[in-house]
Design a protein around this motif. Structure first.
Motif, mmCIF file in Angstrom:
data_model
loop_
_atom_site.group_PDB
_atom_site.id
_atom_site.type_symbol
_atom_site.label_atom_id
_atom_site.label_comp_id
_atom_site.label_asym_id
_atom_site.label_seq_id
_atom_site.Cartn_x
_atom_site.Cartn_y
_atom_site.Cartn_z
ATOM 1 N N THR A 44 0.852 -1.237 0.087
ATOM 2 C CA THR A 44 0.115 0.091 -0.068
ATOM 3 C C THR A 44 0.826 1.236 0.065
ATOM 4 O OG1 THR A 44 -1.342 -1.152 1.329
ATOM 5 C CG2 THR A 44 -1.830 0.983 1.237
ATOM 6 N N LEU A 45 0.581 2.268 -0.920
ATOM 7 C CA LEU A 45 1.207 3.451 -0.814
ATOM 8 C C LEU A 45 0.339 4.729 -1.278
ATOM 9 C CD1 LEU A 45 4.260 2.687 -3.430
ATOM 10 C CD2 LEU A 45 4.346 3.081 -0.914
ATOM 11 N N SER A 46 0.582 5.515 -0.655
ATOM 12 C CA SER A 46 -0.087 6.931 -0.824
ATOM 13 C C SER A 46 -0.270 7.477 -2.309
ATOM 14 C CB SER A 46 0.470 8.198 0.026
ATOM 15 O OG SER A 46 1.489 8.581 -0.235
ATOM 16 N N ILE A 47 -1.018 8.296 -2.664
ATOM 17 C CA ILE A 47 -1.093 8.708 -4.164
ATOM 18 C C ILE A 47 0.375 9.655 -4.295
ATOM 19 C CG2 ILE A 47 -2.036 10.608 -5.600
ATOM 20 C CD1 ILE A 47 -4.669 9.949 -4.497
ATOM 21 N N ALA A 48 0.926 10.378 -3.233
ATOM 22 C CA ALA A 48 2.083 11.432 -3.533
ATOM 23 C C ALA A 48 3.182 10.363 -3.719
ATOM 24 C CB ALA A 48 2.143 12.074 -2.434
ATOM 25 N N GLU A 49 3.406 8.975 -3.234
ATOM 26 C CA GLU A 49 4.444 8.099 -3.119
ATOM 27 C C GLU A 49 4.186 7.552 -4.363
ATOM 28 O OE1 GLU A 49 5.343 6.309 1.236
ATOM 29 O OE2 GLU A 49 3.228 5.988 0.328
ATOM 30 N N LEU B 31 7.731 1.718 -9.735
ATOM 31 C CA LEU B 31 6.824 0.873 -9.185
ATOM 32 C C LEU B 31 6.162 -0.062 -10.327
ATOM 33 C CD1 LEU B 31 4.790 3.298 -6.878
ATOM 34 C CD2 LEU B 31 6.344 1.644 -6.298
ATOM 35 N N ILE B 32 5.963 0.335 -11.544
ATOM 36 C CA ILE B 32 5.438 -0.389 -12.630
ATOM 37 C C ILE B 32 6.665 -1.435 -12.870
ATOM 38 C CG2 ILE B 32 5.127 -0.318 -15.039
ATOM 39 C CD1 ILE B 32 3.541 2.497 -14.384
ATOM 40 N N ASP B 33 7.916 -1.056 -13.054
ATOM 41 C CA ASP B 33 8.760 -2.070 -13.327
ATOM 42 C C ASP B 33 8.985 -3.196 -12.212
ATOM 43 O OD1 ASP B 33 9.594 -0.840 -15.504
ATOM 44 O OD2 ASP B 33 11.167 0.210 -14.872
ATOM 45 N N ILE C 153 -3.225 1.867 -3.740
ATOM 46 C CA ILE C 153 -3.035 3.363 -3.486
ATOM 47 C C ILE C 153 -4.305 3.936 -2.797
ATOM 48 C CG2 ILE C 153 -2.912 5.345 -4.827
ATOM 49 C CD1 ILE C 153 -2.242 3.744 -7.384
ATOM 50 N N THR C 154 -3.537 4.836 -1.587
ATOM 51 C CA THR C 154 -4.585 5.444 -0.748
ATOM 52 C C THR C 154 -4.466 6.915 -0.887
ATOM 53 O OG1 THR C 154 -2.530 5.443 1.025
ATOM 54 C CG2 THR C 154 -4.055 3.346 0.955
ATOM 55 N N ARG C 155 -5.378 7.553 -0.232
ATOM 56 C CA ARG C 155 -5.805 9.137 -0.015
ATOM 57 C C ARG C 155 -6.133 9.158 1.476
ATOM 58 N NH1 ARG C 155 -9.190 11.196 -4.215
ATOM 59 N NH2 ARG C 155 -7.415 11.876 -5.405
ATOM 60 N N ASN C 156 -5.500 9.940 2.416
ATOM 61 C CA ASN C 156 -5.979 10.203 3.578
ATOM 62 C C ASN C 156 -6.140 8.730 4.331
ATOM 63 O OD1 ASN C 156 -5.849 12.896 3.317
ATOM 64 N ND2 ASN C 156 -7.886 12.573 2.581
ATOM 65 N N ASP C 157 -5.240 7.691 4.078
ATOM 66 C CA ASP C 157 -5.132 6.473 4.768
ATOM 67 C C ASP C 157 -5.997 5.546 4.200
ATOM 68 O OD1 ASP C 157 -2.365 6.917 6.079
ATOM 69 O OD2 ASP C 157 -3.661 7.759 7.474
ATOM 70 N N ALA D 201 -7.552 3.195 -5.054
ATOM 71 C CA ALA D 201 -7.171 2.382 -6.346
ATOM 72 C C ALA D 201 -6.417 1.391 -6.326
ATOM 73 C CB ALA D 201 -6.761 3.722 -7.193
ATOM 74 N N LYS D 202 -6.162 0.835 -7.312
ATOM 75 C CA LYS D 202 -5.145 -0.630 -7.313
ATOM 76 C C LYS D 202 -4.394 -0.186 -8.707
ATOM 77 C CE LYS D 202 -7.653 -4.015 -4.889
ATOM 78 N NZ LYS D 202 -8.476 -5.331 -4.883
ATOM 79 N N LEU D 203 -3.097 -0.668 -8.498
ATOM 80 C CA LEU D 203 -2.131 -0.541 -9.721
ATOM 81 C C LEU D 203 -1.748 -1.911 -10.101
ATOM 82 C CD1 LEU D 203 -0.403 1.024 -11.667
ATOM 83 C CD2 LEU D 203 1.168 0.933 -9.985
ATOM 84 N N ALA D 204 -2.062 -2.334 -11.098
ATOM 85 C CA ALA D 204 -1.878 -3.918 -11.586
ATOM 86 C C ALA D 204 -1.070 -3.637 -12.910
ATOM 87 C CB ALA D 204 -3.210 -4.462 -11.538
ATOM 88 N N VAL D 205 -0.263 -4.491 -13.135
ATOM 89 C CA VAL D 205 0.545 -4.858 -14.333
ATOM 90 C C VAL D 205 -0.089 -5.784 -15.126
ATOM 91 C CG1 VAL D 205 2.874 -4.977 -15.439
ATOM 92 C CG2 VAL D 205 2.611 -3.674 -13.367
ATOM 93 N N GLN D 206 -0.430 -5.591 -16.402
ATOM 94 C CA GLN D 206 -0.880 -6.517 -17.356
ATOM 95 C C GLN D 206 0.314 -7.520 -18.082
ATOM 96 O OE1 GLN D 206 -3.166 -4.830 -20.128
ATOM 97 N NE2 GLN D 206 -5.030 -4.498 -18.904
ATOM 98 N N GLY D 207 -0.111 -8.710 -18.210
ATOM 99 C CA GLY D 207 1.151 -9.561 -18.854
ATOM 100 C C GLY D 207 0.777 -11.007 -18.512
#
Length: 79
Positions: A3-8, A16-18, A28-32, A36-42
């Protein structure tokens, strides 16, 4: 799941993508709070015989230590 904040995420997005593996997700968090979620396709990686070589060490050459696992093993290994 990391878990990381939007700023991070904004500061480190290419890195992060790599680092993410296919199927892995980053929350991805805002105010804890998760927003959202970031996912890499493949394609998922395909296991290759021998990748786990050296990861298990057997300290004895007898089957005595396997008796506790007999119910999980094929019938040919039961004593």
């Amino acid at each position: 799941m990391p878990t990381l904040s939007i700023a991070e995420v904004q500061a480190r997005l290419p890195e992060l993508i790599d680092q993410l593996q296919p199927g892995e997700e980053l929350v991805i968090t805002r105010n804890d709070q998760p927003v959202a979620k970031l996912a890499v396709q493949g394609a998922r990686s395909v296991p290759v015989p021998g990748w786990g070589q050296g990861m298990v060490i057997i300290h004895t050459e007898d089957d005595e230590h396997l008796r506790d696992f007999a119910e999980y093993m094929p019938r040919t290994f039961h004593s």
